[in-house]
Design a protein around this motif. Structure first.
Motif, mmCIF file in Angstrom:
data_model
loop_
_atom_site.group_PDB
_atom_site.id
_atom_site.type_symbol
_atom_site.label_atom_id
_atom_site.label_comp_id
_atom_site.label_asym_id
_atom_site.label_seq_id
_atom_site.Cartn_x
_atom_site.Cartn_y
_atom_site.Cartn_z
ATOM 1 N N ASP A 128 -18.995 -106.173 -10.793
ATOM 2 C CA ASP A 128 -18.401 -105.969 -9.474
ATOM 3 C C ASP A 128 -17.495 -104.749 -9.444
ATOM 4 O O ASP A 128 -17.421 -104.034 -8.440
ATOM 5 C CB ASP A 128 -17.622 -107.220 -9.037
ATOM 6 C CG ASP A 128 -18.552 -108.370 -8.663
ATOM 7 O OD1 ASP A 128 -19.685 -108.102 -8.247
ATOM 8 O OD2 ASP A 128 -18.130 -109.530 -8.785
ATOM 9 N N SER A 129 -16.803 -104.490 -10.542
ATOM 10 C CA SER A 129 -15.973 -103.285 -10.618
ATOM 11 C C SER A 129 -16.836 -102.031 -10.494
ATOM 12 O O SER A 129 -16.469 -101.068 -9.808
ATOM 13 C CB SER A 129 -15.194 -103.256 -11.936
ATOM 14 O OG SER A 129 -14.266 -104.322 -12.000
ATOM 15 N N LEU A 130 -17.994 -102.039 -11.144
ATOM 16 C CA LEU A 130 -18.899 -100.895 -11.047
ATOM 17 C C LEU A 130 -19.491 -100.780 -9.642
ATOM 18 O O LEU A 130 -19.643 -99.663 -9.127
ATOM 19 C CB LEU A 130 -20.014 -101.002 -12.084
ATOM 20 C CG LEU A 130 -19.567 -100.964 -13.552
ATOM 21 C CD1 LEU A 130 -20.770 -101.052 -14.481
ATOM 22 C CD2 LEU A 130 -18.769 -99.701 -13.849
ATOM 23 N N LEU A 131 -19.794 -101.908 -9.021
ATOM 24 C CA LEU A 131 -20.273 -101.872 -7.636
ATOM 25 C C LEU A 131 -19.266 -101.164 -6.738
ATOM 26 O O LEU A 131 -19.610 -100.305 -5.927
ATOM 27 C CB LEU A 131 -20.522 -103.287 -7.110
ATOM 28 C CG LEU A 131 -21.791 -104.010 -7.537
ATOM 29 C CD1 LEU A 131 -21.802 -105.419 -6.944
ATOM 30 C CD2 LEU A 131 -23.037 -103.255 -7.098
ATOM 31 N N VAL A 132 -18.001 -101.541 -6.889
ATOM 32 C CA VAL A 132 -16.945 -101.041 -5.998
ATOM 33 C C VAL A 132 -16.566 -99.601 -6.302
ATOM 34 O O VAL A 132 -16.456 -98.769 -5.397
ATOM 35 C CB VAL A 132 -15.703 -101.954 -6.097
ATOM 36 C CG1 VAL A 132 -14.511 -101.332 -5.367
ATOM 37 C CG2 VAL A 132 -16.014 -103.338 -5.525
ATOM 38 N N ALA A 179 -12.172 -102.499 -0.633
ATOM 39 C CA ALA A 179 -12.324 -103.258 -1.875
ATOM 40 C C ALA A 179 -11.531 -102.621 -3.012
ATOM 41 O O ALA A 179 -10.899 -103.322 -3.814
ATOM 42 C CB ALA A 179 -13.808 -103.351 -2.248
ATOM 43 N N GLN A 180 -11.536 -101.297 -3.085
ATOM 44 C CA GLN A 180 -10.764 -100.603 -4.107
ATOM 45 C C GLN A 180 -9.267 -100.830 -3.923
ATOM 46 O O GLN A 180 -8.547 -101.135 -4.881
ATOM 47 C CB GLN A 180 -11.083 -99.103 -4.063
ATOM 48 C CG GLN A 180 -12.488 -98.755 -4.505
ATOM 49 C CD GLN A 180 -12.795 -97.274 -4.369
ATOM 50 O OE1 GLN A 180 -11.968 -96.487 -3.928
ATOM 51 N NE2 GLN A 180 -14.009 -96.890 -4.739
ATOM 52 N N GLU A 181 -8.806 -100.686 -2.693
ATOM 53 C CA GLU A 181 -7.379 -100.882 -2.413
ATOM 54 C C GLU A 181 -6.955 -102.318 -2.690
ATOM 55 O O GLU A 181 -5.895 -102.569 -3.285
ATOM 56 C CB GLU A 181 -7.058 -100.517 -0.968
ATOM 57 C CG GLU A 181 -6.844 -99.040 -0.727
ATOM 58 C CD GLU A 181 -5.642 -98.474 -1.480
ATOM 59 O OE1 GLU A 181 -4.776 -99.251 -1.928
ATOM 60 O OE2 GLU A 181 -5.582 -97.253 -1.642
ATOM 61 N N PHE A 182 -7.772 -103.270 -2.251
ATOM 62 C CA PHE A 182 -7.427 -104.677 -2.429
ATOM 63 C C PHE A 182 -7.326 -105.012 -3.912
ATOM 64 O O PHE A 182 -6.383 -105.669 -4.358
ATOM 65 C CB PHE A 182 -8.482 -105.547 -1.748
ATOM 66 C CG PHE A 182 -8.014 -106.928 -1.381
ATOM 67 C CD1 PHE A 182 -6.706 -107.349 -1.601
ATOM 68 C CD2 PHE A 182 -8.892 -107.835 -0.796
ATOM 69 C CE1 PHE A 182 -6.281 -108.625 -1.253
ATOM 70 C CE2 PHE A 182 -8.487 -109.111 -0.437
ATOM 71 C CZ PHE A 182 -7.177 -109.509 -0.681
ATOM 72 N N HIS A 183 -8.283 -104.556 -4.686
ATOM 73 C CA HIS A 183 -8.249 -104.798 -6.127
ATOM 74 C C HIS A 183 -6.997 -104.187 -6.756
ATOM 75 O O HIS A 183 -6.319 -104.820 -7.574
ATOM 76 C CB HIS A 183 -9.506 -104.217 -6.775
ATOM 77 C CG HIS A 183 -9.555 -104.407 -8.252
ATOM 78 N ND1 HIS A 183 -9.881 -103.384 -9.124
ATOM 79 C CD2 HIS A 183 -9.314 -105.486 -9.034
ATOM 80 C CE1 HIS A 183 -9.845 -103.832 -10.364
ATOM 81 N NE2 HIS A 183 -9.507 -105.105 -10.340
ATOM 82 N N GLY A 184 -6.685 -102.956 -6.371
ATOM 83 C CA GLY A 184 -5.480 -102.311 -6.892
ATOM 84 C C GLY A 184 -4.221 -103.069 -6.515
ATOM 85 O O GLY A 184 -3.321 -103.268 -7.345
#
Length: 216
Positions: A128-132, A179-184
């Motif tokens: 999922d990290s690679l997807l995002v 998705a990147q911001e939310f994960h961060g």
């Protein structure tokens, strides 16, 4: 089911943009996503520095390294035997497409995640990290910090990655940038406020109403 968007909006309002992932290129993200498994970023950074000094993070140069040399370079990240095997397999996969991410995305379509999960050492969080971050696709990364947060907020039965992710409903408007911001945000919040439940209760999310996230 859970709609996490009100949580995302509150975290963004309180913490601002995080500009994740810490890397200079997408291939550095790929390498980092393998090396960060079961360790912290400081250890990954040392391993990345070794690889950068030796190969400039050029995947063809990395793939030319002997197994022993690659293991030596990534040793600071821990589990270096398994990680060297995973890294070689994953980089060889990308090398087949000359690291053309758009071409790979088009080639595999909806099967991209499943294809990555079949690679050695690639689990759900890594895929999922690679997807995002690499393939620019929206996904919810239900990592350990995130599962801890939702558990502290009162959601039950979320001990595994897939159990939380299956309960998440993302709107169509949710982009890969979101998705990147939310994960961060989730990871930075975790570092600051999730050492224990009391620390969470004292944070700005301590009295957040989980009903705002619940979909009947």
């Amino acid at each position: 089911m859970i709609n996490p968007i009100p949580l995302y909006q509150e975290m963004y309002r309180q913490m601002g943009p995080q500009y994740w992932w810490p890397a200079d290129s997408k291939m550095e993200i790929v390498i980092g996503a393998i090396l960060v498994q079961n360790t912290n970023w400081n250890n990954v950074d040392m391993a990345l520095t070794n690889l950068r000094d030796e190969t400039d993070l050029d995947i063809k140069q990395i793939l030319k390294l002997s197994v022993e040399r690659l293991q030596s370079l990534i040793r600071p990240s821990g589990f270096y035997v398994n990680k060297s095997r995973s890294l070689r397999a994953v980089l060889a996969w990308f090398d087949q497409f000359d690291c053309d991410f758009d071409k790979m995305s088009a080639e595999y379509g909806n099967g991209l995640r499943k294809t990555m999960l079949a690679l050695p050492g690639v689990g759900e969080e890594t895929a999922d990290s690679l997807l995002v971050y690499v393939f620019d696709r929206p996904a919810f990364i239900a990592d350990k910090y995130t599962r801890t947060l939702f558990t502290y907020m009162g959601f039950r039965g979320l001990k595994t990655y897939s159990k939380l992710q299956k309960r998440i409903i993302l709107p169509e408007s949710f982009t890969y940038q979101d998705a990147q911001e939310f994960h961060g945000l989730l990871d930075e919040f975790g570092k600051k406020y999730l050492k224990d439940k009391q620390q969470f209760k004292d944070s700005f999310l301590g009295d957040f109403d989980k009903k705002l996230l619940t979909i009947n």
